[in-house]
Design a protein around this motif. Structure first.
Motif, PDB file in Angstrom:
ATOM      1  N   ASP A  35       5.941 -28.744 -21.117  1.00  0.00           N
ATOM      2  CA  ASP A  35       6.036 -27.281 -21.062  1.00  0.00           C
ATOM      3  C   ASP A  35       7.434 -26.807 -21.415  1.00  0.00           C
ATOM      4  O   ASP A  35       7.612 -25.822 -22.135  1.00  0.00           O
ATOM      5  CB  ASP A  35       5.647 -26.766 -19.669  1.00  0.00           C
ATOM      6  CG  ASP A  35       4.171 -26.902 -19.377  1.00  0.00           C
ATOM      7  OD1 ASP A  35       3.387 -27.100 -20.339  1.00  0.00           O
ATOM      8  OD2 ASP A  35       3.798 -26.818 -18.192  1.00  0.00           O
ATOM      9  N   CYS A  39       8.740 -24.518 -24.639  1.00  0.00           N
ATOM     10  CA  CYS A  39       9.510 -23.283 -24.490  1.00  0.00           C
ATOM     11  C   CYS A  39      10.803 -23.319 -25.305  1.00  0.00           C
ATOM     12  O   CYS A  39      11.226 -22.306 -25.851  1.00  0.00           O
ATOM     13  CB  CYS A  39       9.862 -23.039 -23.023  1.00  0.00           C
ATOM     14  SG  CYS A  39       8.468 -22.536 -22.026  1.00  0.00           S
ATOM     15  N   LYS A  54       9.316 -16.815 -24.662  1.00  0.00           N
ATOM     16  CA  LYS A  54       9.601 -18.223 -24.386  1.00  0.00           C
ATOM     17  C   LYS A  54      10.721 -18.361 -23.367  1.00  0.00           C
ATOM     18  O   LYS A  54      10.678 -19.232 -22.498  1.00  0.00           O
ATOM     19  CB  LYS A  54       9.946 -18.966 -25.675  1.00  0.00           C
ATOM     20  CG  LYS A  54       8.735 -19.251 -26.525  1.00  0.00           C
ATOM     21  CD  LYS A  54       9.079 -20.159 -27.675  1.00  0.00           C
ATOM     22  CE  LYS A  54       7.817 -20.599 -28.376  1.00  0.00           C
ATOM     23  NZ  LYS A  54       8.033 -21.735 -29.238  1.00  0.00           N
ATOM     24  N   ASN A  57       9.280 -17.754 -19.962  1.00  0.00           N
ATOM     25  CA  ASN A  57       8.532 -18.927 -19.498  1.00  0.00           C
ATOM     26  C   ASN A  57       9.482 -20.050 -19.090  1.00  0.00           C
ATOM     27  O   ASN A  57       9.242 -20.748 -18.110  1.00  0.00           O
ATOM     28  CB  ASN A  57       7.588 -19.430 -20.590  1.00  0.00           C
ATOM     29  CG  ASN A  57       6.452 -18.474 -20.852  1.00  0.00           C
ATOM     30  OD1 ASN A  57       6.141 -17.620 -20.028  1.00  0.00           O
ATOM     31  ND2 ASN A  57       5.844 -18.595 -22.014  1.00  0.00           N
TER      32      ASN A  57
END
Length: 82
Positions: A35, A39, A54, A57
């Motif tokens: 993850d 990002c 992004k 996140n």
């Protein structure tokens, strides 16, 4: 009676085994790392709005206080004064 008990226990054991695997430290670390990489990775020409999403996140995935510890090792770098 035994058939009914087995038909209940086998799926239960399979589900519990899957949950232990899914939430194991190794698997959680793999998913979190993937993850974070998603990002951070941005293609050339990424728009401002996509970068903002992004970044948002990424902020959710990283702790507020990060400490990086480098292991001690011998330096092979040498510098000679002229």
């Amino acid at each position: 009676m035994k058939q009914k008990l087995i038909s209940i226990l086998v799926p239960l054991v399979l589900v519990l085994g899957f949950l232990f695997w899914w939430f194991s430290a190794n698997q959680v670390l793999k998913r979190r790392s993937a993850d974070i990489i998603d990002c951070v990775r941005m293609e050339q020409g990424t728009g401002r709005i996509e970068r903002a999403f992004k970044a948002e996140n990424l902020r959710d995935l990283i702790d507020e206080n990060i400490t990086v510890v480098y292991p001690q090792m011998e330096s092979t770098f040498s510098h000679r004064l002229h």
